[in-house]
Design a protein around this motif. Structure first.
Motif, PDB file in Angstrom:
ATOM      1  N   LYS A   1       0.838  -1.210   0.000  1.00  0.00           N
ATOM      2  CA  LYS A   1       0.000   0.000   0.000  1.00  0.00           C
ATOM      3  C   LYS A   1       0.866   1.251   0.000  1.00  0.00           C
ATOM      4  CE  LYS A   1      -4.198  -1.757   1.357  1.00  0.00           C
ATOM      5  NZ  LYS A   1      -5.341  -1.693   0.513  1.00  0.00           N
ATOM      6  N   ASN A   2       0.324   2.301  -0.619  1.00  0.00           N
ATOM      7  CA  ASN A   2       0.885   3.636  -0.431  1.00  0.00           C
ATOM      8  C   ASN A   2       0.382   4.119   0.923  1.00  0.00           C
ATOM      9  OD1 ASN A   2       1.899   3.844  -3.201  1.00  0.00           O
ATOM     10  ND2 ASN A   2      -0.260   4.003  -3.762  1.00  0.00           N
TER      11      ASN A   2
ATOM     12  N   THR B   1      -4.274   3.075  -1.050  1.00  0.00           N
ATOM     13  CA  THR B   1      -3.587   3.948  -0.100  1.00  0.00           C
ATOM     14  C   THR B   1      -4.258   3.908   1.262  1.00  0.00           C
ATOM     15  OG1 THR B   1      -2.939   5.408  -1.913  1.00  0.00           O
ATOM     16  CG2 THR B   1      -2.874   6.344   0.298  1.00  0.00           C
TER      17      THR B   1
ATOM     18  N   ASP C   1       5.373   5.922  -1.010  1.00  0.00           N
ATOM     19  CA  ASP C   1       4.949   4.933  -2.003  1.00  0.00           C
ATOM     20  C   ASP C   1       5.155   3.507  -1.476  1.00  0.00           C
ATOM     21  OD1 ASP C   1       7.637   4.236  -2.412  1.00  0.00           O
ATOM     22  OD2 ASP C   1       7.780   5.277  -4.344  1.00  0.00           O
TER      23      ASP C   1
ATOM     24  N   VAL D   1      -2.036  11.204  -4.879  1.00  0.00           N
ATOM     25  CA  VAL D   1      -1.985   9.756  -4.702  1.00  0.00           C
ATOM     26  C   VAL D   1      -2.471   9.035  -5.960  1.00  0.00           C
ATOM     27  CG1 VAL D   1      -3.156   7.873  -3.460  1.00  0.00           C
ATOM     28  CG2 VAL D   1      -2.112   9.744  -2.187  1.00  0.00           C
TER      29      VAL D   1
END
Length: 154
Positions: free
Chosen positions: A30-31, A64, A126, A151
């Motif tokens: 995941k971001n 995210t 990131d 994002v």
């Protein structure tokens, strides 16, 4: 102060459920939007948390996770989440280590009085653990939307 295109400092802190959340939990998956705010249940902080909550599904769709950080306790975070039905995870940096690592614990001046405090700041990390964005001194209104747009380009 941190800058984009450098490795994000590692973090480990308890969330509102007193569960440990670490930066390594998200590497490769995941971001991360890591946003620092001064205090639970204060006007600007509530605006910011509510705006991130309103866009929680869009952040999730962009792969995210949004994490808010302040020096408040886990119990304070849970009360804040319950009061406003927040959909963001909040990390308790009671020792201030995370604030120091990200350079957000700074001298602030209000009404001519100088004191140390958290400067409202946001970091986009990131999936490789690199800082894409490091923003200090942000304003709460419209901030979540601006971060979402960035994002979406990752």
């Amino acid at each position: 102060m941190l800058h984009s295109n450098q490795p994000a400092p590692d973090f480990s802190a308890l969330n509102q459920h007193q569960q440990t959340v670490t930066s390594s939990d998200f590497i490769g998956h995941k971001n991360v939007v890591l946003y620092f705010y001064p205090k639970d249940d204060t006007p600007g902080c509530t605006i910011e948390a509510n705006e991130f909550t309103q866009m929680a599904n869009e952040f999730a769709a962009a792969d995210t996770v949004v994490l808010g950080v302040s020096k408040d306790s886990c119990a304070s975070h849970q009360t804040f989440i319950d009061k406003f039905s927040l959909q963001v995870e909040l990390l308790a940096d009671t020792s201030g280590e995370l604030c120091e690592a990200y350079g957000v614990w700074q001298e602030k001046e209000k009404n001519g009085i100088k004191k140390m405090g958290i400067v409202r700041s946001t970091f986009i990390i990131d999936k490789q653990g690199k800082l894409v964005e490091a923003l200090y001194g942000v304003k709460p209104e419209g901030h979540a939307q601006a971060i979402l747009e960035k994002v979406k380009t990752l």
